[in-house]
Structures are given as C-alpha cells and as structure tokens.
Scaffold this active site. Structure first.
Site, PDB file in Angstrom:
ATOM      1  N   ARG A   1       0.833  -1.217   0.046  1.00 12.83           N
ATOM      2  CA  ARG A   1       0.181   0.105  -0.178  1.00 12.83           C
ATOM      3  C   ARG A   1       0.973   1.243  -0.090  1.00 12.83           C
ATOM      4  O   ARG A   1       1.939   1.295   0.561  1.00 12.83           O
ATOM      5  CB  ARG A   1      -0.910   0.085   1.301  1.00 12.83           C
ATOM      6  CG  ARG A   1      -2.041  -0.902   1.140  1.00 12.83           C
ATOM      7  CD  ARG A   1      -3.139  -0.192   0.061  1.00 12.83           C
ATOM      8  NE  ARG A   1      -4.372  -1.021   0.114  1.00 12.83           N
ATOM      9  CZ  ARG A   1      -4.738  -1.764  -0.912  1.00 12.83           C
ATOM     10  NH1 ARG A   1      -3.919  -2.106  -1.764  1.00 12.83           N
ATOM     11  NH2 ARG A   1      -5.870  -2.488  -0.693  1.00 12.83           N
TER      12      ARG A   1
ATOM     13  N   HIS B   1      -0.906   0.964 -10.313  1.00 10.10           N
ATOM     14  CA  HIS B   1      -1.688  -0.010  -9.256  1.00 10.10           C
ATOM     15  C   HIS B   1      -2.282  -1.093  -9.882  1.00 10.10           C
ATOM     16  O   HIS B   1      -3.454  -1.297  -9.907  1.00 10.10           O
ATOM     17  CB  HIS B   1      -2.668   0.979  -8.364  1.00 10.10           C
ATOM     18  CG  HIS B   1      -3.131   0.310  -7.029  1.00 10.10           C
ATOM     19  ND1 HIS B   1      -3.170   0.900  -5.896  1.00 10.10           N
ATOM     20  CD2 HIS B   1      -3.188  -1.228  -6.610  1.00 10.10           C
ATOM     21  CE1 HIS B   1      -3.597   0.002  -5.145  1.00 10.10           C
ATOM     22  NE2 HIS B   1      -3.663  -1.230  -5.476  1.00 10.10           N
TER      23      HIS B   1
ATOM     24  N   GLU C   1      -2.976   8.785  -5.350  1.00  5.69           N
ATOM     25  CA  GLU C   1      -3.182   7.793  -6.373  1.00  5.69           C
ATOM     26  C   GLU C   1      -4.244   8.617  -7.264  1.00  5.69           C
ATOM     27  O   GLU C   1      -5.462   8.940  -6.525  1.00  5.69           O
ATOM     28  CB  GLU C   1      -3.534   6.500  -6.205  1.00  5.69           C
ATOM     29  CG  GLU C   1      -2.280   5.777  -5.738  1.00  5.69           C
ATOM     30  CD  GLU C   1      -2.363   4.209  -5.453  1.00  5.69           C
ATOM     31  OE1 GLU C   1      -3.705   3.774  -5.885  1.00  5.69           O
ATOM     32  OE2 GLU C   1      -1.634   3.633  -5.096  1.00  5.69           O
TER      33      GLU C   1
END
Length: 328
Positions: free
Chosen positions: A236, A284, A265
């Site tokens: 993460r 991601h 993000e």
C-alpha cells in the site's frame, strides 16, 4: 444463513464502475442491490445481509454505517481492507472477508520482473532503444542476492518461492517469527526489521496497511538500507513516506525503487518521481491479470455458497489486525 427469506446483497462499487462480472449468477438466490456513493448506500443498506465491496478506497461505508440494520458479512474484492477498518465495523459482529489468494502469483511475478529489470538494467536499455543508441554494458547477477519481503503472508510466500527458484535468498518479516519456513530462509519478527534491512539487496513491501505499517518506510528505514539496495512496493502506498523516499533517492541512500502503489493515486503528473531514471512505476496494477474481475466474483460466489448453507467462510479478516488468514 438461517432465515427463510431471500437474502439481500448490496454491491458497493466506485462511481462509474461497472457491476462485477458474473454477479448475475447469484440473482436466483438473492436480491442484488447496487450502490456507488454514500447516498445510494444509505438507500440500499437497510435490509442488506451481505455486502460485496469493489471500491477498496471507499469512505462511503463508514459514512452510511448507521443504515446497516441487519448486515452480517462484508466481502472486499481486494487483499487490502484498510478502508473498511473503521472503529464501528471493527467493534461490530459483522464478519469481513477479502480476496486473499487471487492476486498472489501475479504480484509475485511482478516483483520478480522488477528485480530482473533492475539487475539487467532494462529501464536504461529501453531508453537507449528509444534513442536508437547501441551501448554495450555489463549488468548484475540476481543469483545469490538477498531479498527481504516485509509481510510474509500469502503474497510474500509466492514472492519467496519465485525468487528462490532463480537462486536468490528470501528472508521475511512477519508479526510472528518462524524458525523454519518452506518459502523463506528465515522469517524474522517485526522488531528485527532494521537489522534485516542492512543485509538486503532488494526490499519488497508486501504488508497490509495498518496503523503499525503506515509510514514504516521513512528516513530511518532508508538510512539503514544498503546504498545499492532497491525498494519494491506492491503493498500500500502510505507504507512509504514519499517525500522521504525522494530524498533517499536524491541523496543516494538507496539505488532505486519499483513502485506500483503511492500515497496519492493517481500520482500527479508533475511529481518528481516521474523523472527519475532509477524508478520503475506502474498504475496500481501489479496483480491485475486478464480475467481478474471475473475471478474475484467467482471467489465471492464460492464464499456466498458457504454462507447461504450455513458453512464456514474462508479468508476471514482479523479486524483487529487488518488482514486475513489462510483459506480453510
């Protein structure tokens, strides 16, 4: 599931996201509702028995939580469940499960690819190819290098297996140390992190985001790493303090980083990480393979069958710790 009425499933997606592929298969056994924000969730939660959450960044559930009057089980279609770990849910009797197992192998492949790209200097080769430049270079050997996997769960195990297969030496960091482990040469306790960082050639973050791991990789952690070490983050984003990472790269504290997750993000287009030649970045997507969305739905449906028949669910999340154990 012991009630005679048809159960109600609410699917919480991100705004604009399509319904989960294959979810129509459950409509013969359950009423399926859809929500995509706080207001639609407030409208759909009353009477809901089961939730399927596909938006792993959502804050809507915490905001709409008072409307959950008969909720029994929440399934997250992600490995990380940090967005769901708010106090009211943690204290409740609601069961939480996650997508443990779906992305393990593909994430491990991403990590192995990142290691080999660094060792064989592929980022520079691609830049030279773009410039039509022929430039011979010697590159590193991956064999014999040490890999420290921070988070020795199911994803960490797959990483350990793959890097061991090419002759690397995997070590793990976990809450509970293990003297012997089939996938690691050793699994060390959390309190040994800084000692182990000193020895690692590649440091892989595969831990969940919890209060204990948030900001774990900061100036102190980078200072004890080898100057030749590379960081790979597939866990993460907030586990790494981005500003400290940029400083460590600028000052030569570490040699490079492969990043699939970030504190913010999408990463802003003007962020300094974009310009660094020793940084590999992806959006991601380390675990996303062709067909992953349907695989997530199939996993939920398998668990729903268990729940509907009164059986034991797999991938149960320890809400206090914030991650799941092995599938049973």
């Amino acid at each position: 599931m012991t009630e005679s009425r048809q159960p109600v499933i609410t699917v919480l997606t991100a705004p604009g996201e399509d319904a989960p592929a294959g979810i129509e298969a459950v409509k013969a056994r359950a009423e399926v509702r859809f929500a995509w924000d706080e207001q639609t969730l407030r409208d759909t939660l009353p009477g809901t028995d089961v939730m399927m959450v596909t938006d792993f960044r959502t804050e809507a559930l915490e905001a709409a939580w008072p409307a959950a009057d008969c909720l029994q089980w929440i399934h997250a279609t992600s490995a990380g469940v940090d967005a769901l770990m708010f106090p009211a849910l943690i204290k409740s009797d609601v069961i939480v499960t996650n997508a443990r197992g779906i992305f393990d192998r593909t994430i491990a492949e991403y990590v192995l690819c990142s290691i080999l790209m660094f060792a064989k200097d592929f980022p520079r080769s691609i830049r030279l190819q773009d410039q039509h430049q022929w430039q011979h270079r010697d590159t590193e050997r991956a064999e014999g290098k040490q890999v420290l996997v921070v988070g020795a769960g199911s994803i960490g195990r797959q990483i350990g297996r793959l890097v061991k297969a090419i002759g690397m030496h995997p070590h793990g960091i976990a809450r509970t140390p293990r003297k012997t482990d089939p996938d690691f040469e050793a699994v060390h306790g959390n309190d040994e992190l800084y000692d182990q960082l000193r020895h690692a050639d590649f440091v892989v973050i595969a831990a969940p985001l919890t209060p204990q791991t948030e900001g774990l990789f900061d100036t102190r952690a980078f200072a004890v790493m080898k100057k030749s070490a590379r960081l790979i983050n597939i866990g993460r984003g907030p586990i790494v303090k981005t500003g400290d990472l940029v400083k460590a790269l600028d000052e030569g504290e570490i040699a490079g980083a492969a990043l699939d997750v970030f504190e913010e993000e999408p990463l802003p287009s003007d962020h300094p990480l974009w310009e660094r030649e020793n940084v590999i970045m992806t959006a991601h997507m380390a675990g996303d393979f062709i067909g992953w969305k349907r695989a997530l739905t199939d996993q939920f449906l398998e668990n729903f069958d268990r729940w509907h028949q009164g059986g034991e669910l797999f991938n149960l999340v320890n809400k206090e710790l914030g991650y799941a154990g092995d599938k049973k």
